[in-house]
Design a protein around this motif. Sequence first.
Motif, PDB file in Angstrom:
ATOM      1  N   ALA A 210       7.843 -23.398  18.011  1.00 38.97           N
ATOM      2  CA  ALA A 210       7.137 -22.241  18.564  1.00 38.97           C
ATOM      3  C   ALA A 210       5.649 -22.306  18.230  1.00 38.97           C
ATOM      4  O   ALA A 210       4.794 -22.024  19.087  1.00 38.97           O
ATOM      5  CB  ALA A 210       7.752 -20.951  18.013  1.00 38.97           C
ATOM      6  N   ARG A 211       5.325 -22.705  17.010  1.00 37.52           N
ATOM      7  CA  ARG A 211       3.921 -22.872  16.619  1.00 37.52           C
ATOM      8  C   ARG A 211       3.241 -23.920  17.492  1.00 37.52           C
ATOM      9  O   ARG A 211       2.119 -23.729  17.981  1.00 37.52           O
ATOM     10  CB  ARG A 211       3.844 -23.303  15.154  1.00 37.52           C
ATOM     11  N   GLU A 212       3.921 -25.026  17.686  1.00 36.92           N
ATOM     12  CA  GLU A 212       3.345 -26.135  18.458  1.00 36.92           C
ATOM     13  C   GLU A 212       3.004 -25.710  19.884  1.00 36.92           C
ATOM     14  O   GLU A 212       1.978 -26.134  20.438  1.00 36.92           O
ATOM     15  CB  GLU A 212       4.334 -27.298  18.482  1.00 36.92           C
ATOM     16  N   HIS A 213       3.836 -24.856  20.450  1.00 33.12           N
ATOM     17  CA  HIS A 213       3.638 -24.474  21.853  1.00 33.12           C
ATOM     18  C   HIS A 213       3.004 -23.097  22.026  1.00 33.12           C
ATOM     19  O   HIS A 213       2.873 -22.618  23.165  1.00 33.12           O
ATOM     20  CB  HIS A 213       4.980 -24.529  22.580  1.00 33.12           C
ATOM     21  N   GLY A 214       2.614 -22.471  20.936  1.00 35.72           N
ATOM     22  CA  GLY A 214       1.956 -21.177  21.035  1.00 35.72           C
ATOM     23  C   GLY A 214       2.872 -20.062  21.494  1.00 35.72           C
ATOM     24  O   GLY A 214       2.458 -19.161  22.239  1.00 35.72           O
ATOM     25  N   VAL A 215       4.121 -20.098  21.052  1.00 29.41           N
ATOM     26  CA  VAL A 215       5.121 -19.091  21.416  1.00 29.41           C
ATOM     27  C   VAL A 215       5.390 -18.200  20.206  1.00 29.41           C
ATOM     28  O   VAL A 215       5.615 -18.698  19.104  1.00 29.41           O
ATOM     29  CB  VAL A 215       6.430 -19.767  21.889  1.00 29.41           C
ATOM     30  N   ARG A 216       5.372 -16.903  20.397  1.00 31.49           N
ATOM     31  CA  ARG A 216       5.671 -15.966  19.310  1.00 31.49           C
ATOM     32  C   ARG A 216       7.183 -15.704  19.287  1.00 31.49           C
ATOM     33  O   ARG A 216       7.820 -15.603  20.331  1.00 31.49           O
ATOM     34  CB  ARG A 216       4.926 -14.639  19.517  1.00 31.49           C
ATOM     35  N   VAL A 217       7.736 -15.558  18.094  1.00 31.73           N
ATOM     36  CA  VAL A 217       9.173 -15.364  17.940  1.00 31.73           C
ATOM     37  C   VAL A 217       9.466 -13.930  17.511  1.00 31.73           C
ATOM     38  O   VAL A 217       8.839 -13.403  16.581  1.00 31.73           O
ATOM     39  CB  VAL A 217       9.767 -16.348  16.917  1.00 31.73           C
TER      40      VAL A 217
END
Length: 426
Positions: A210-217
């Motif tokens: 998620a960090r790598e792709h800029g996605v918030r969890v």
Amino acid sequence: MTEGRSDGTGGDPHRSPREGGRTDPLVRLSLEQLRQRSSTKWRAHPADVLPLWVAEMDVPLAPAVAETLHRAVELGDTGYPHGTAYAEALAGFAATRWGWDGLRVEHTTVVPDVMLGAVEILRLITGPGDTVVVCSPVYPPFYAFVEHSGRKIVEARLGPDLRIDLDNLERAFRLARQRGRRAALLLSNPHNPTGAVHTRAELEAVAALAREHGVRVVADEIHAPLVLPGAFFTPFLSVPGAENGFALTSASKAWNLAGLKAAVAMAGTEAAADLRRMPEEVSHGPSHFGILAHTAALRDGTDWLDDVLRGLDANRTLLGELVAEHLPGVKYLPPQGTYLAWLDCTHLGLHDDRPSEGPGTVGELAGPARVFLDEARVALSSGHIFGTGGAGCVRLNFATSPAILREALARMGRALDGLGPGAIHS
């Protein structure tokens, strides 16, 4: 069928009262007593149906919760909620139960329930037209609530082992982030409907991806207290890389408090500022009785919870035996957590794989769930409403007495025998 006996054993010789007078809460109530309830589980279907569908447990209230509510009624304590006792009780429970002392009360807020809180967080970190990734098959309200809020759904299907497939997840992240749009992952931890309890390594991999792709969890952890022997719950916010994430939980599922609305939303250290932007009116939704009940459960109801977990563990084993006996064509992977079993009935040929058979509303039935309701008078959750990968499956709630579980599976087996070989019902 055999109903619950006055000794609380539910007619099951393997469920005798334990030392100190403590018994399995799942065998305390007879079928006759349960049918007096007015909740959805017991009123949505006619009286001849055994309801093993919606996530309510067939248990009496935990004494600590009942005493707290009785006290509030005696005092007329029915005003507005106040203070941080709920979050403090959750922090104490997390430290004792999961060894996590990182829950900071100042990084929490109370919300009406987990799903409404999740939607409000998604509104903070995504905009209309942005994408929310889900790992299907997954809890049906993920679809309904997200789409109602103007966000799009992208599915990352679970692997054949019914666990998170990182390759599928990465593909979904790439699709969600096309043209630079914001994106979030709505994670079920533990996973509903499969009962998989994500390991620390799995959650670390999800956080890193998620960090790598800029996605918030945003992690829905409502079933966190319901992890069964053989597995261990890891709070998402406790893993490296989750500092910009969120989690939500409540005592709702573990203490059977769905009708007493209150939940806690938590932010990682990098997400605390986002959570502070939550509109104040959201915190007006939780019930004062709900907050009192959930706080009492987390603070003083752990012995009762341990009794429930022992009963669920026994039922998990019993269910495996009953599936093998009555439903030999059905695949059952014992869940690691929750009280929900995912039964793969695709081999029975009772479902329709057409694309139109997608996510639906909680009470919608198709395929094997429709057959089992019509022919066996057993209500289950239909797999197709859980999204891709759900068609041909059913979700069964085993938080009931062994007697009811035995009768339900026997009925289901007789229904299949009555259909005859090769019968297709869609």
